[in-house]
Write a protein that holds these residues in place. Structure first.
Motif, PDB file in Angstrom:
ATOM      1  N   GLN A  85       0.923  -1.227   0.159  1.00  0.00           N
ATOM      2  CA  GLN A  85      -0.157   0.068  -0.121  1.00  0.00           C
ATOM      3  C   GLN A  85       0.891   1.182   0.030  1.00  0.00           C
ATOM      4  OE1 GLN A  85      -2.379   0.724   3.398  1.00  0.00           O
ATOM      5  NE2 GLN A  85      -3.823   1.784   2.077  1.00  0.00           N
ATOM      6  N   GLY A  86       0.490   2.253  -0.696  1.00  0.00           N
ATOM      7  CA  GLY A  86       1.087   3.547  -0.825  1.00  0.00           C
ATOM      8  C   GLY A  86       0.837   4.236  -1.939  1.00  0.00           C
ATOM      9  N   VAL A  87       1.313   5.435  -2.180  1.00  0.00           N
ATOM     10  CA  VAL A  87       0.971   6.279  -3.432  1.00  0.00           C
ATOM     11  C   VAL A  87       2.174   6.151  -4.329  1.00  0.00           C
ATOM     12  CG1 VAL A  87       0.950   8.672  -4.073  1.00  0.00           C
ATOM     13  CG2 VAL A  87       0.204   7.938  -1.772  1.00  0.00           C
ATOM     14  N   TYR A  88       1.683   5.829  -5.517  1.00  0.00           N
ATOM     15  CA  TYR A  88       2.800   5.361  -6.785  1.00  0.00           C
ATOM     16  C   TYR A  88       3.053   6.324  -7.568  1.00  0.00           C
ATOM     17  CZ  TYR A  88       2.619   0.392  -5.193  1.00  0.00           C
ATOM     18  OH  TYR A  88       2.870  -0.857  -4.560  1.00  0.00           O
ATOM     19  N   GLY A 102      12.872   0.936   9.514  1.00  0.00           N
ATOM     20  CA  GLY A 102      12.656   2.208   9.691  1.00  0.00           C
ATOM     21  C   GLY A 102      13.721   3.005   9.220  1.00  0.00           C
ATOM     22  N   HIS A 103      14.572   2.547   8.168  1.00  0.00           N
ATOM     23  CA  HIS A 103      15.647   3.311   8.004  1.00  0.00           C
ATOM     24  C   HIS A 103      15.392   3.836   6.588  1.00  0.00           C
ATOM     25  CE1 HIS A 103      18.454   1.480  10.798  1.00  0.00           C
ATOM     26  NE2 HIS A 103      18.022   0.120  10.286  1.00  0.00           N
ATOM     27  N   TYR A 104      14.146   3.697   5.945  1.00  0.00           N
ATOM     28  CA  TYR A 104      13.669   4.142   4.729  1.00  0.00           C
ATOM     29  C   TYR A 104      12.441   4.929   4.760  1.00  0.00           C
ATOM     30  CZ  TYR A 104      17.151   0.606   3.405  1.00  0.00           C
ATOM     31  OH  TYR A 104      18.237  -0.195   3.506  1.00  0.00           O
ATOM     32  N   HIS A 105      12.499   5.902   3.658  1.00  0.00           N
ATOM     33  CA  HIS A 105      11.293   6.762   3.386  1.00  0.00           C
ATOM     34  C   HIS A 105      10.606   6.495   2.346  1.00  0.00           C
ATOM     35  CE1 HIS A 105      14.201   9.310   5.693  1.00  0.00           C
ATOM     36  NE2 HIS A 105      13.434   9.383   6.536  1.00  0.00           N
ATOM     37  N   SER A 106      10.976   5.660   1.223  1.00  0.00           N
ATOM     38  CA  SER A 106      10.273   5.381   0.180  1.00  0.00           C
ATOM     39  C   SER A 106      10.962   4.088  -0.457  1.00  0.00           C
ATOM     40  CB  SER A 106      10.604   6.468  -1.051  1.00  0.00           C
ATOM     41  OG  SER A 106      11.660   6.709  -1.396  1.00  0.00           O
ATOM     42  N   ILE A 107      10.286   3.719  -1.361  1.00  0.00           N
ATOM     43  CA  ILE A 107      10.791   2.461  -2.133  1.00  0.00           C
ATOM     44  C   ILE A 107      10.832   2.584  -3.476  1.00  0.00           C
ATOM     45  CG2 ILE A 107      10.076   0.151  -2.532  1.00  0.00           C
ATOM     46  CD1 ILE A 107       8.361  -0.013  -0.107  1.00  0.00           C
ATOM     47  N   LEU A 108      11.744   2.124  -4.188  1.00  0.00           N
ATOM     48  CA  LEU A 108      11.894   2.129  -5.748  1.00  0.00           C
ATOM     49  C   LEU A 108      11.870   0.712  -6.069  1.00  0.00           C
ATOM     50  CD1 LEU A 108      12.569   2.985  -8.679  1.00  0.00           C
ATOM     51  CD2 LEU A 108      15.114   3.297  -7.689  1.00  0.00           C
ATOM     52  N   ARG A 134      10.685   1.949 -13.631  1.00  0.00           N
ATOM     53  CA  ARG A 134      10.898   1.981 -12.230  1.00  0.00           C
ATOM     54  C   ARG A 134       9.674   2.638 -11.613  1.00  0.00           C
ATOM     55  NH1 ARG A 134      16.672   4.287 -10.875  1.00  0.00           N
ATOM     56  NH2 ARG A 134      15.619   6.214 -11.368  1.00  0.00           N
ATOM     57  N   GLU A 135       9.199   1.937 -10.480  1.00  0.00           N
ATOM     58  CA  GLU A 135       8.153   2.717  -9.687  1.00  0.00           C
ATOM     59  C   GLU A 135       8.542   3.095  -8.392  1.00  0.00           C
ATOM     60  OE1 GLU A 135       4.234   0.743  -9.992  1.00  0.00           O
ATOM     61  OE2 GLU A 135       5.181  -0.855 -11.111  1.00  0.00           O
ATOM     62  N   PHE A 136       8.059   4.289  -8.045  1.00  0.00           N
ATOM     63  CA  PHE A 136       8.711   4.966  -6.691  1.00  0.00           C
ATOM     64  C   PHE A 136       7.479   5.037  -5.916  1.00  0.00           C
ATOM     65  CE2 PHE A 136      11.129   6.442 -10.090  1.00  0.00           C
ATOM     66  CZ  PHE A 136      12.728   6.596  -9.266  1.00  0.00           C
ATOM     67  N   VAL A 137       7.401   4.675  -4.575  1.00  0.00           N
ATOM     68  CA  VAL A 137       6.329   4.373  -3.836  1.00  0.00           C
ATOM     69  C   VAL A 137       6.465   5.128  -2.517  1.00  0.00           C
ATOM     70  CG1 VAL A 137       4.806   2.564  -2.799  1.00  0.00           C
ATOM     71  CG2 VAL A 137       6.117   1.958  -4.719  1.00  0.00           C
ATOM     72  N   LEU A 138       5.762   5.931  -2.170  1.00  0.00           N
ATOM     73  CA  LEU A 138       5.594   6.535  -0.661  1.00  0.00           C
ATOM     74  C   LEU A 138       4.539   5.727   0.090  1.00  0.00           C
ATOM     75  CD1 LEU A 138       5.790  10.329  -1.231  1.00  0.00           C
ATOM     76  CD2 LEU A 138       7.573   8.862  -1.089  1.00  0.00           C
ATOM     77  N   PRO A 139       5.053   4.851   0.989  1.00  0.00           N
ATOM     78  CA  PRO A 139       4.281   3.793   1.922  1.00  0.00           C
ATOM     79  C   PRO A 139       3.548   4.768   2.788  1.00  0.00           C
ATOM     80  CG  PRO A 139       6.258   3.083   1.749  1.00  0.00           C
ATOM     81  CD  PRO A 139       6.344   4.382   1.128  1.00  0.00           C
ATOM     82  N   PRO A 140       2.395   4.289   3.449  1.00  0.00           N
ATOM     83  CA  PRO A 140       1.526   5.153   4.231  1.00  0.00           C
ATOM     84  C   PRO A 140       2.267   6.075   5.348  1.00  0.00           C
ATOM     85  CG  PRO A 140       0.710   3.011   4.223  1.00  0.00           C
ATOM     86  CD  PRO A 140       1.986   2.913   3.472  1.00  0.00           C
TER      87      PRO A 140
END
Length: 145
Positions: free
Chosen positions: A36-39, A94-100, A111-117
């Motif tokens: 779940q997140g904003v893609y 807890g070391h990350y703010h986003s997922i690539l 490539r998809e960038f995700v900002l989780p909740p």
């Protein structure tokens, strides 16, 4: 901060809601590739895959996307298959703010960038793009007999 511009595909009514209230994480699918997140994507053609044609109203027949300023912070680059227990453990560290999600490396696509909740407020929709999809069959070639 690690701030970049990325596209987010939606519908014209979705763009209007995001412009008024910001991204609503409750509308994000929990079954998406990286959870779940904003893609977001750096390619408009990838974001177009998520853009929905408006069915009625002023923007009937049109699609929309946003060009957003996104603060990625510390990025967890994930070159493996979609969501997995390993990704969940890495994210929960807890070391990350986003997922690539590096599907470009994995499958040669995007490539998809995700900002989780917990990081979903790290984006600002700066430009609104409303467009109509035109496919090759819809175009007339004046040079054809």
């Amino acid at each position: 901060v690690n701030e970049i511009y990325l596209f987010h595909g939606t519908s014209p009514s979705g763009v209007a809601a995001i412009a008024r209230q910001g991204f609503d994480i409750r509308r994000a699918a929990g079954t998406a590739c990286y959870g779940q997140g904003v893609y977001f994507s750096e390619c408009s053609s990838k974001s177009d895959e998520y853009a929905a044609v408006e069915e009625e109203g002023l923007h009937k027949g049109l699609c929309a996307m946003l060009l957003c300023r996104v603060s990625l912070g510390t990025v967890l680059t994930w070159p493996h298959a979609e969501f997995s227990e390993e990704l969940k453990v890495a994210w929960n560290s807890g070391h990350y703010h986003s997922i690539l999600g590096d599907r470009q490396q994995l499958r040669g696509t995007y490539r998809e960038f995700v900002l989780p909740p917990k990081s979903c407020f790290g984006s600002y929709p700066e430009y609104l793009i409303v467009y109509k999809r035109i496919f090759d069959d819809d175009c007339s070639d004046s040079g054809s007999p």
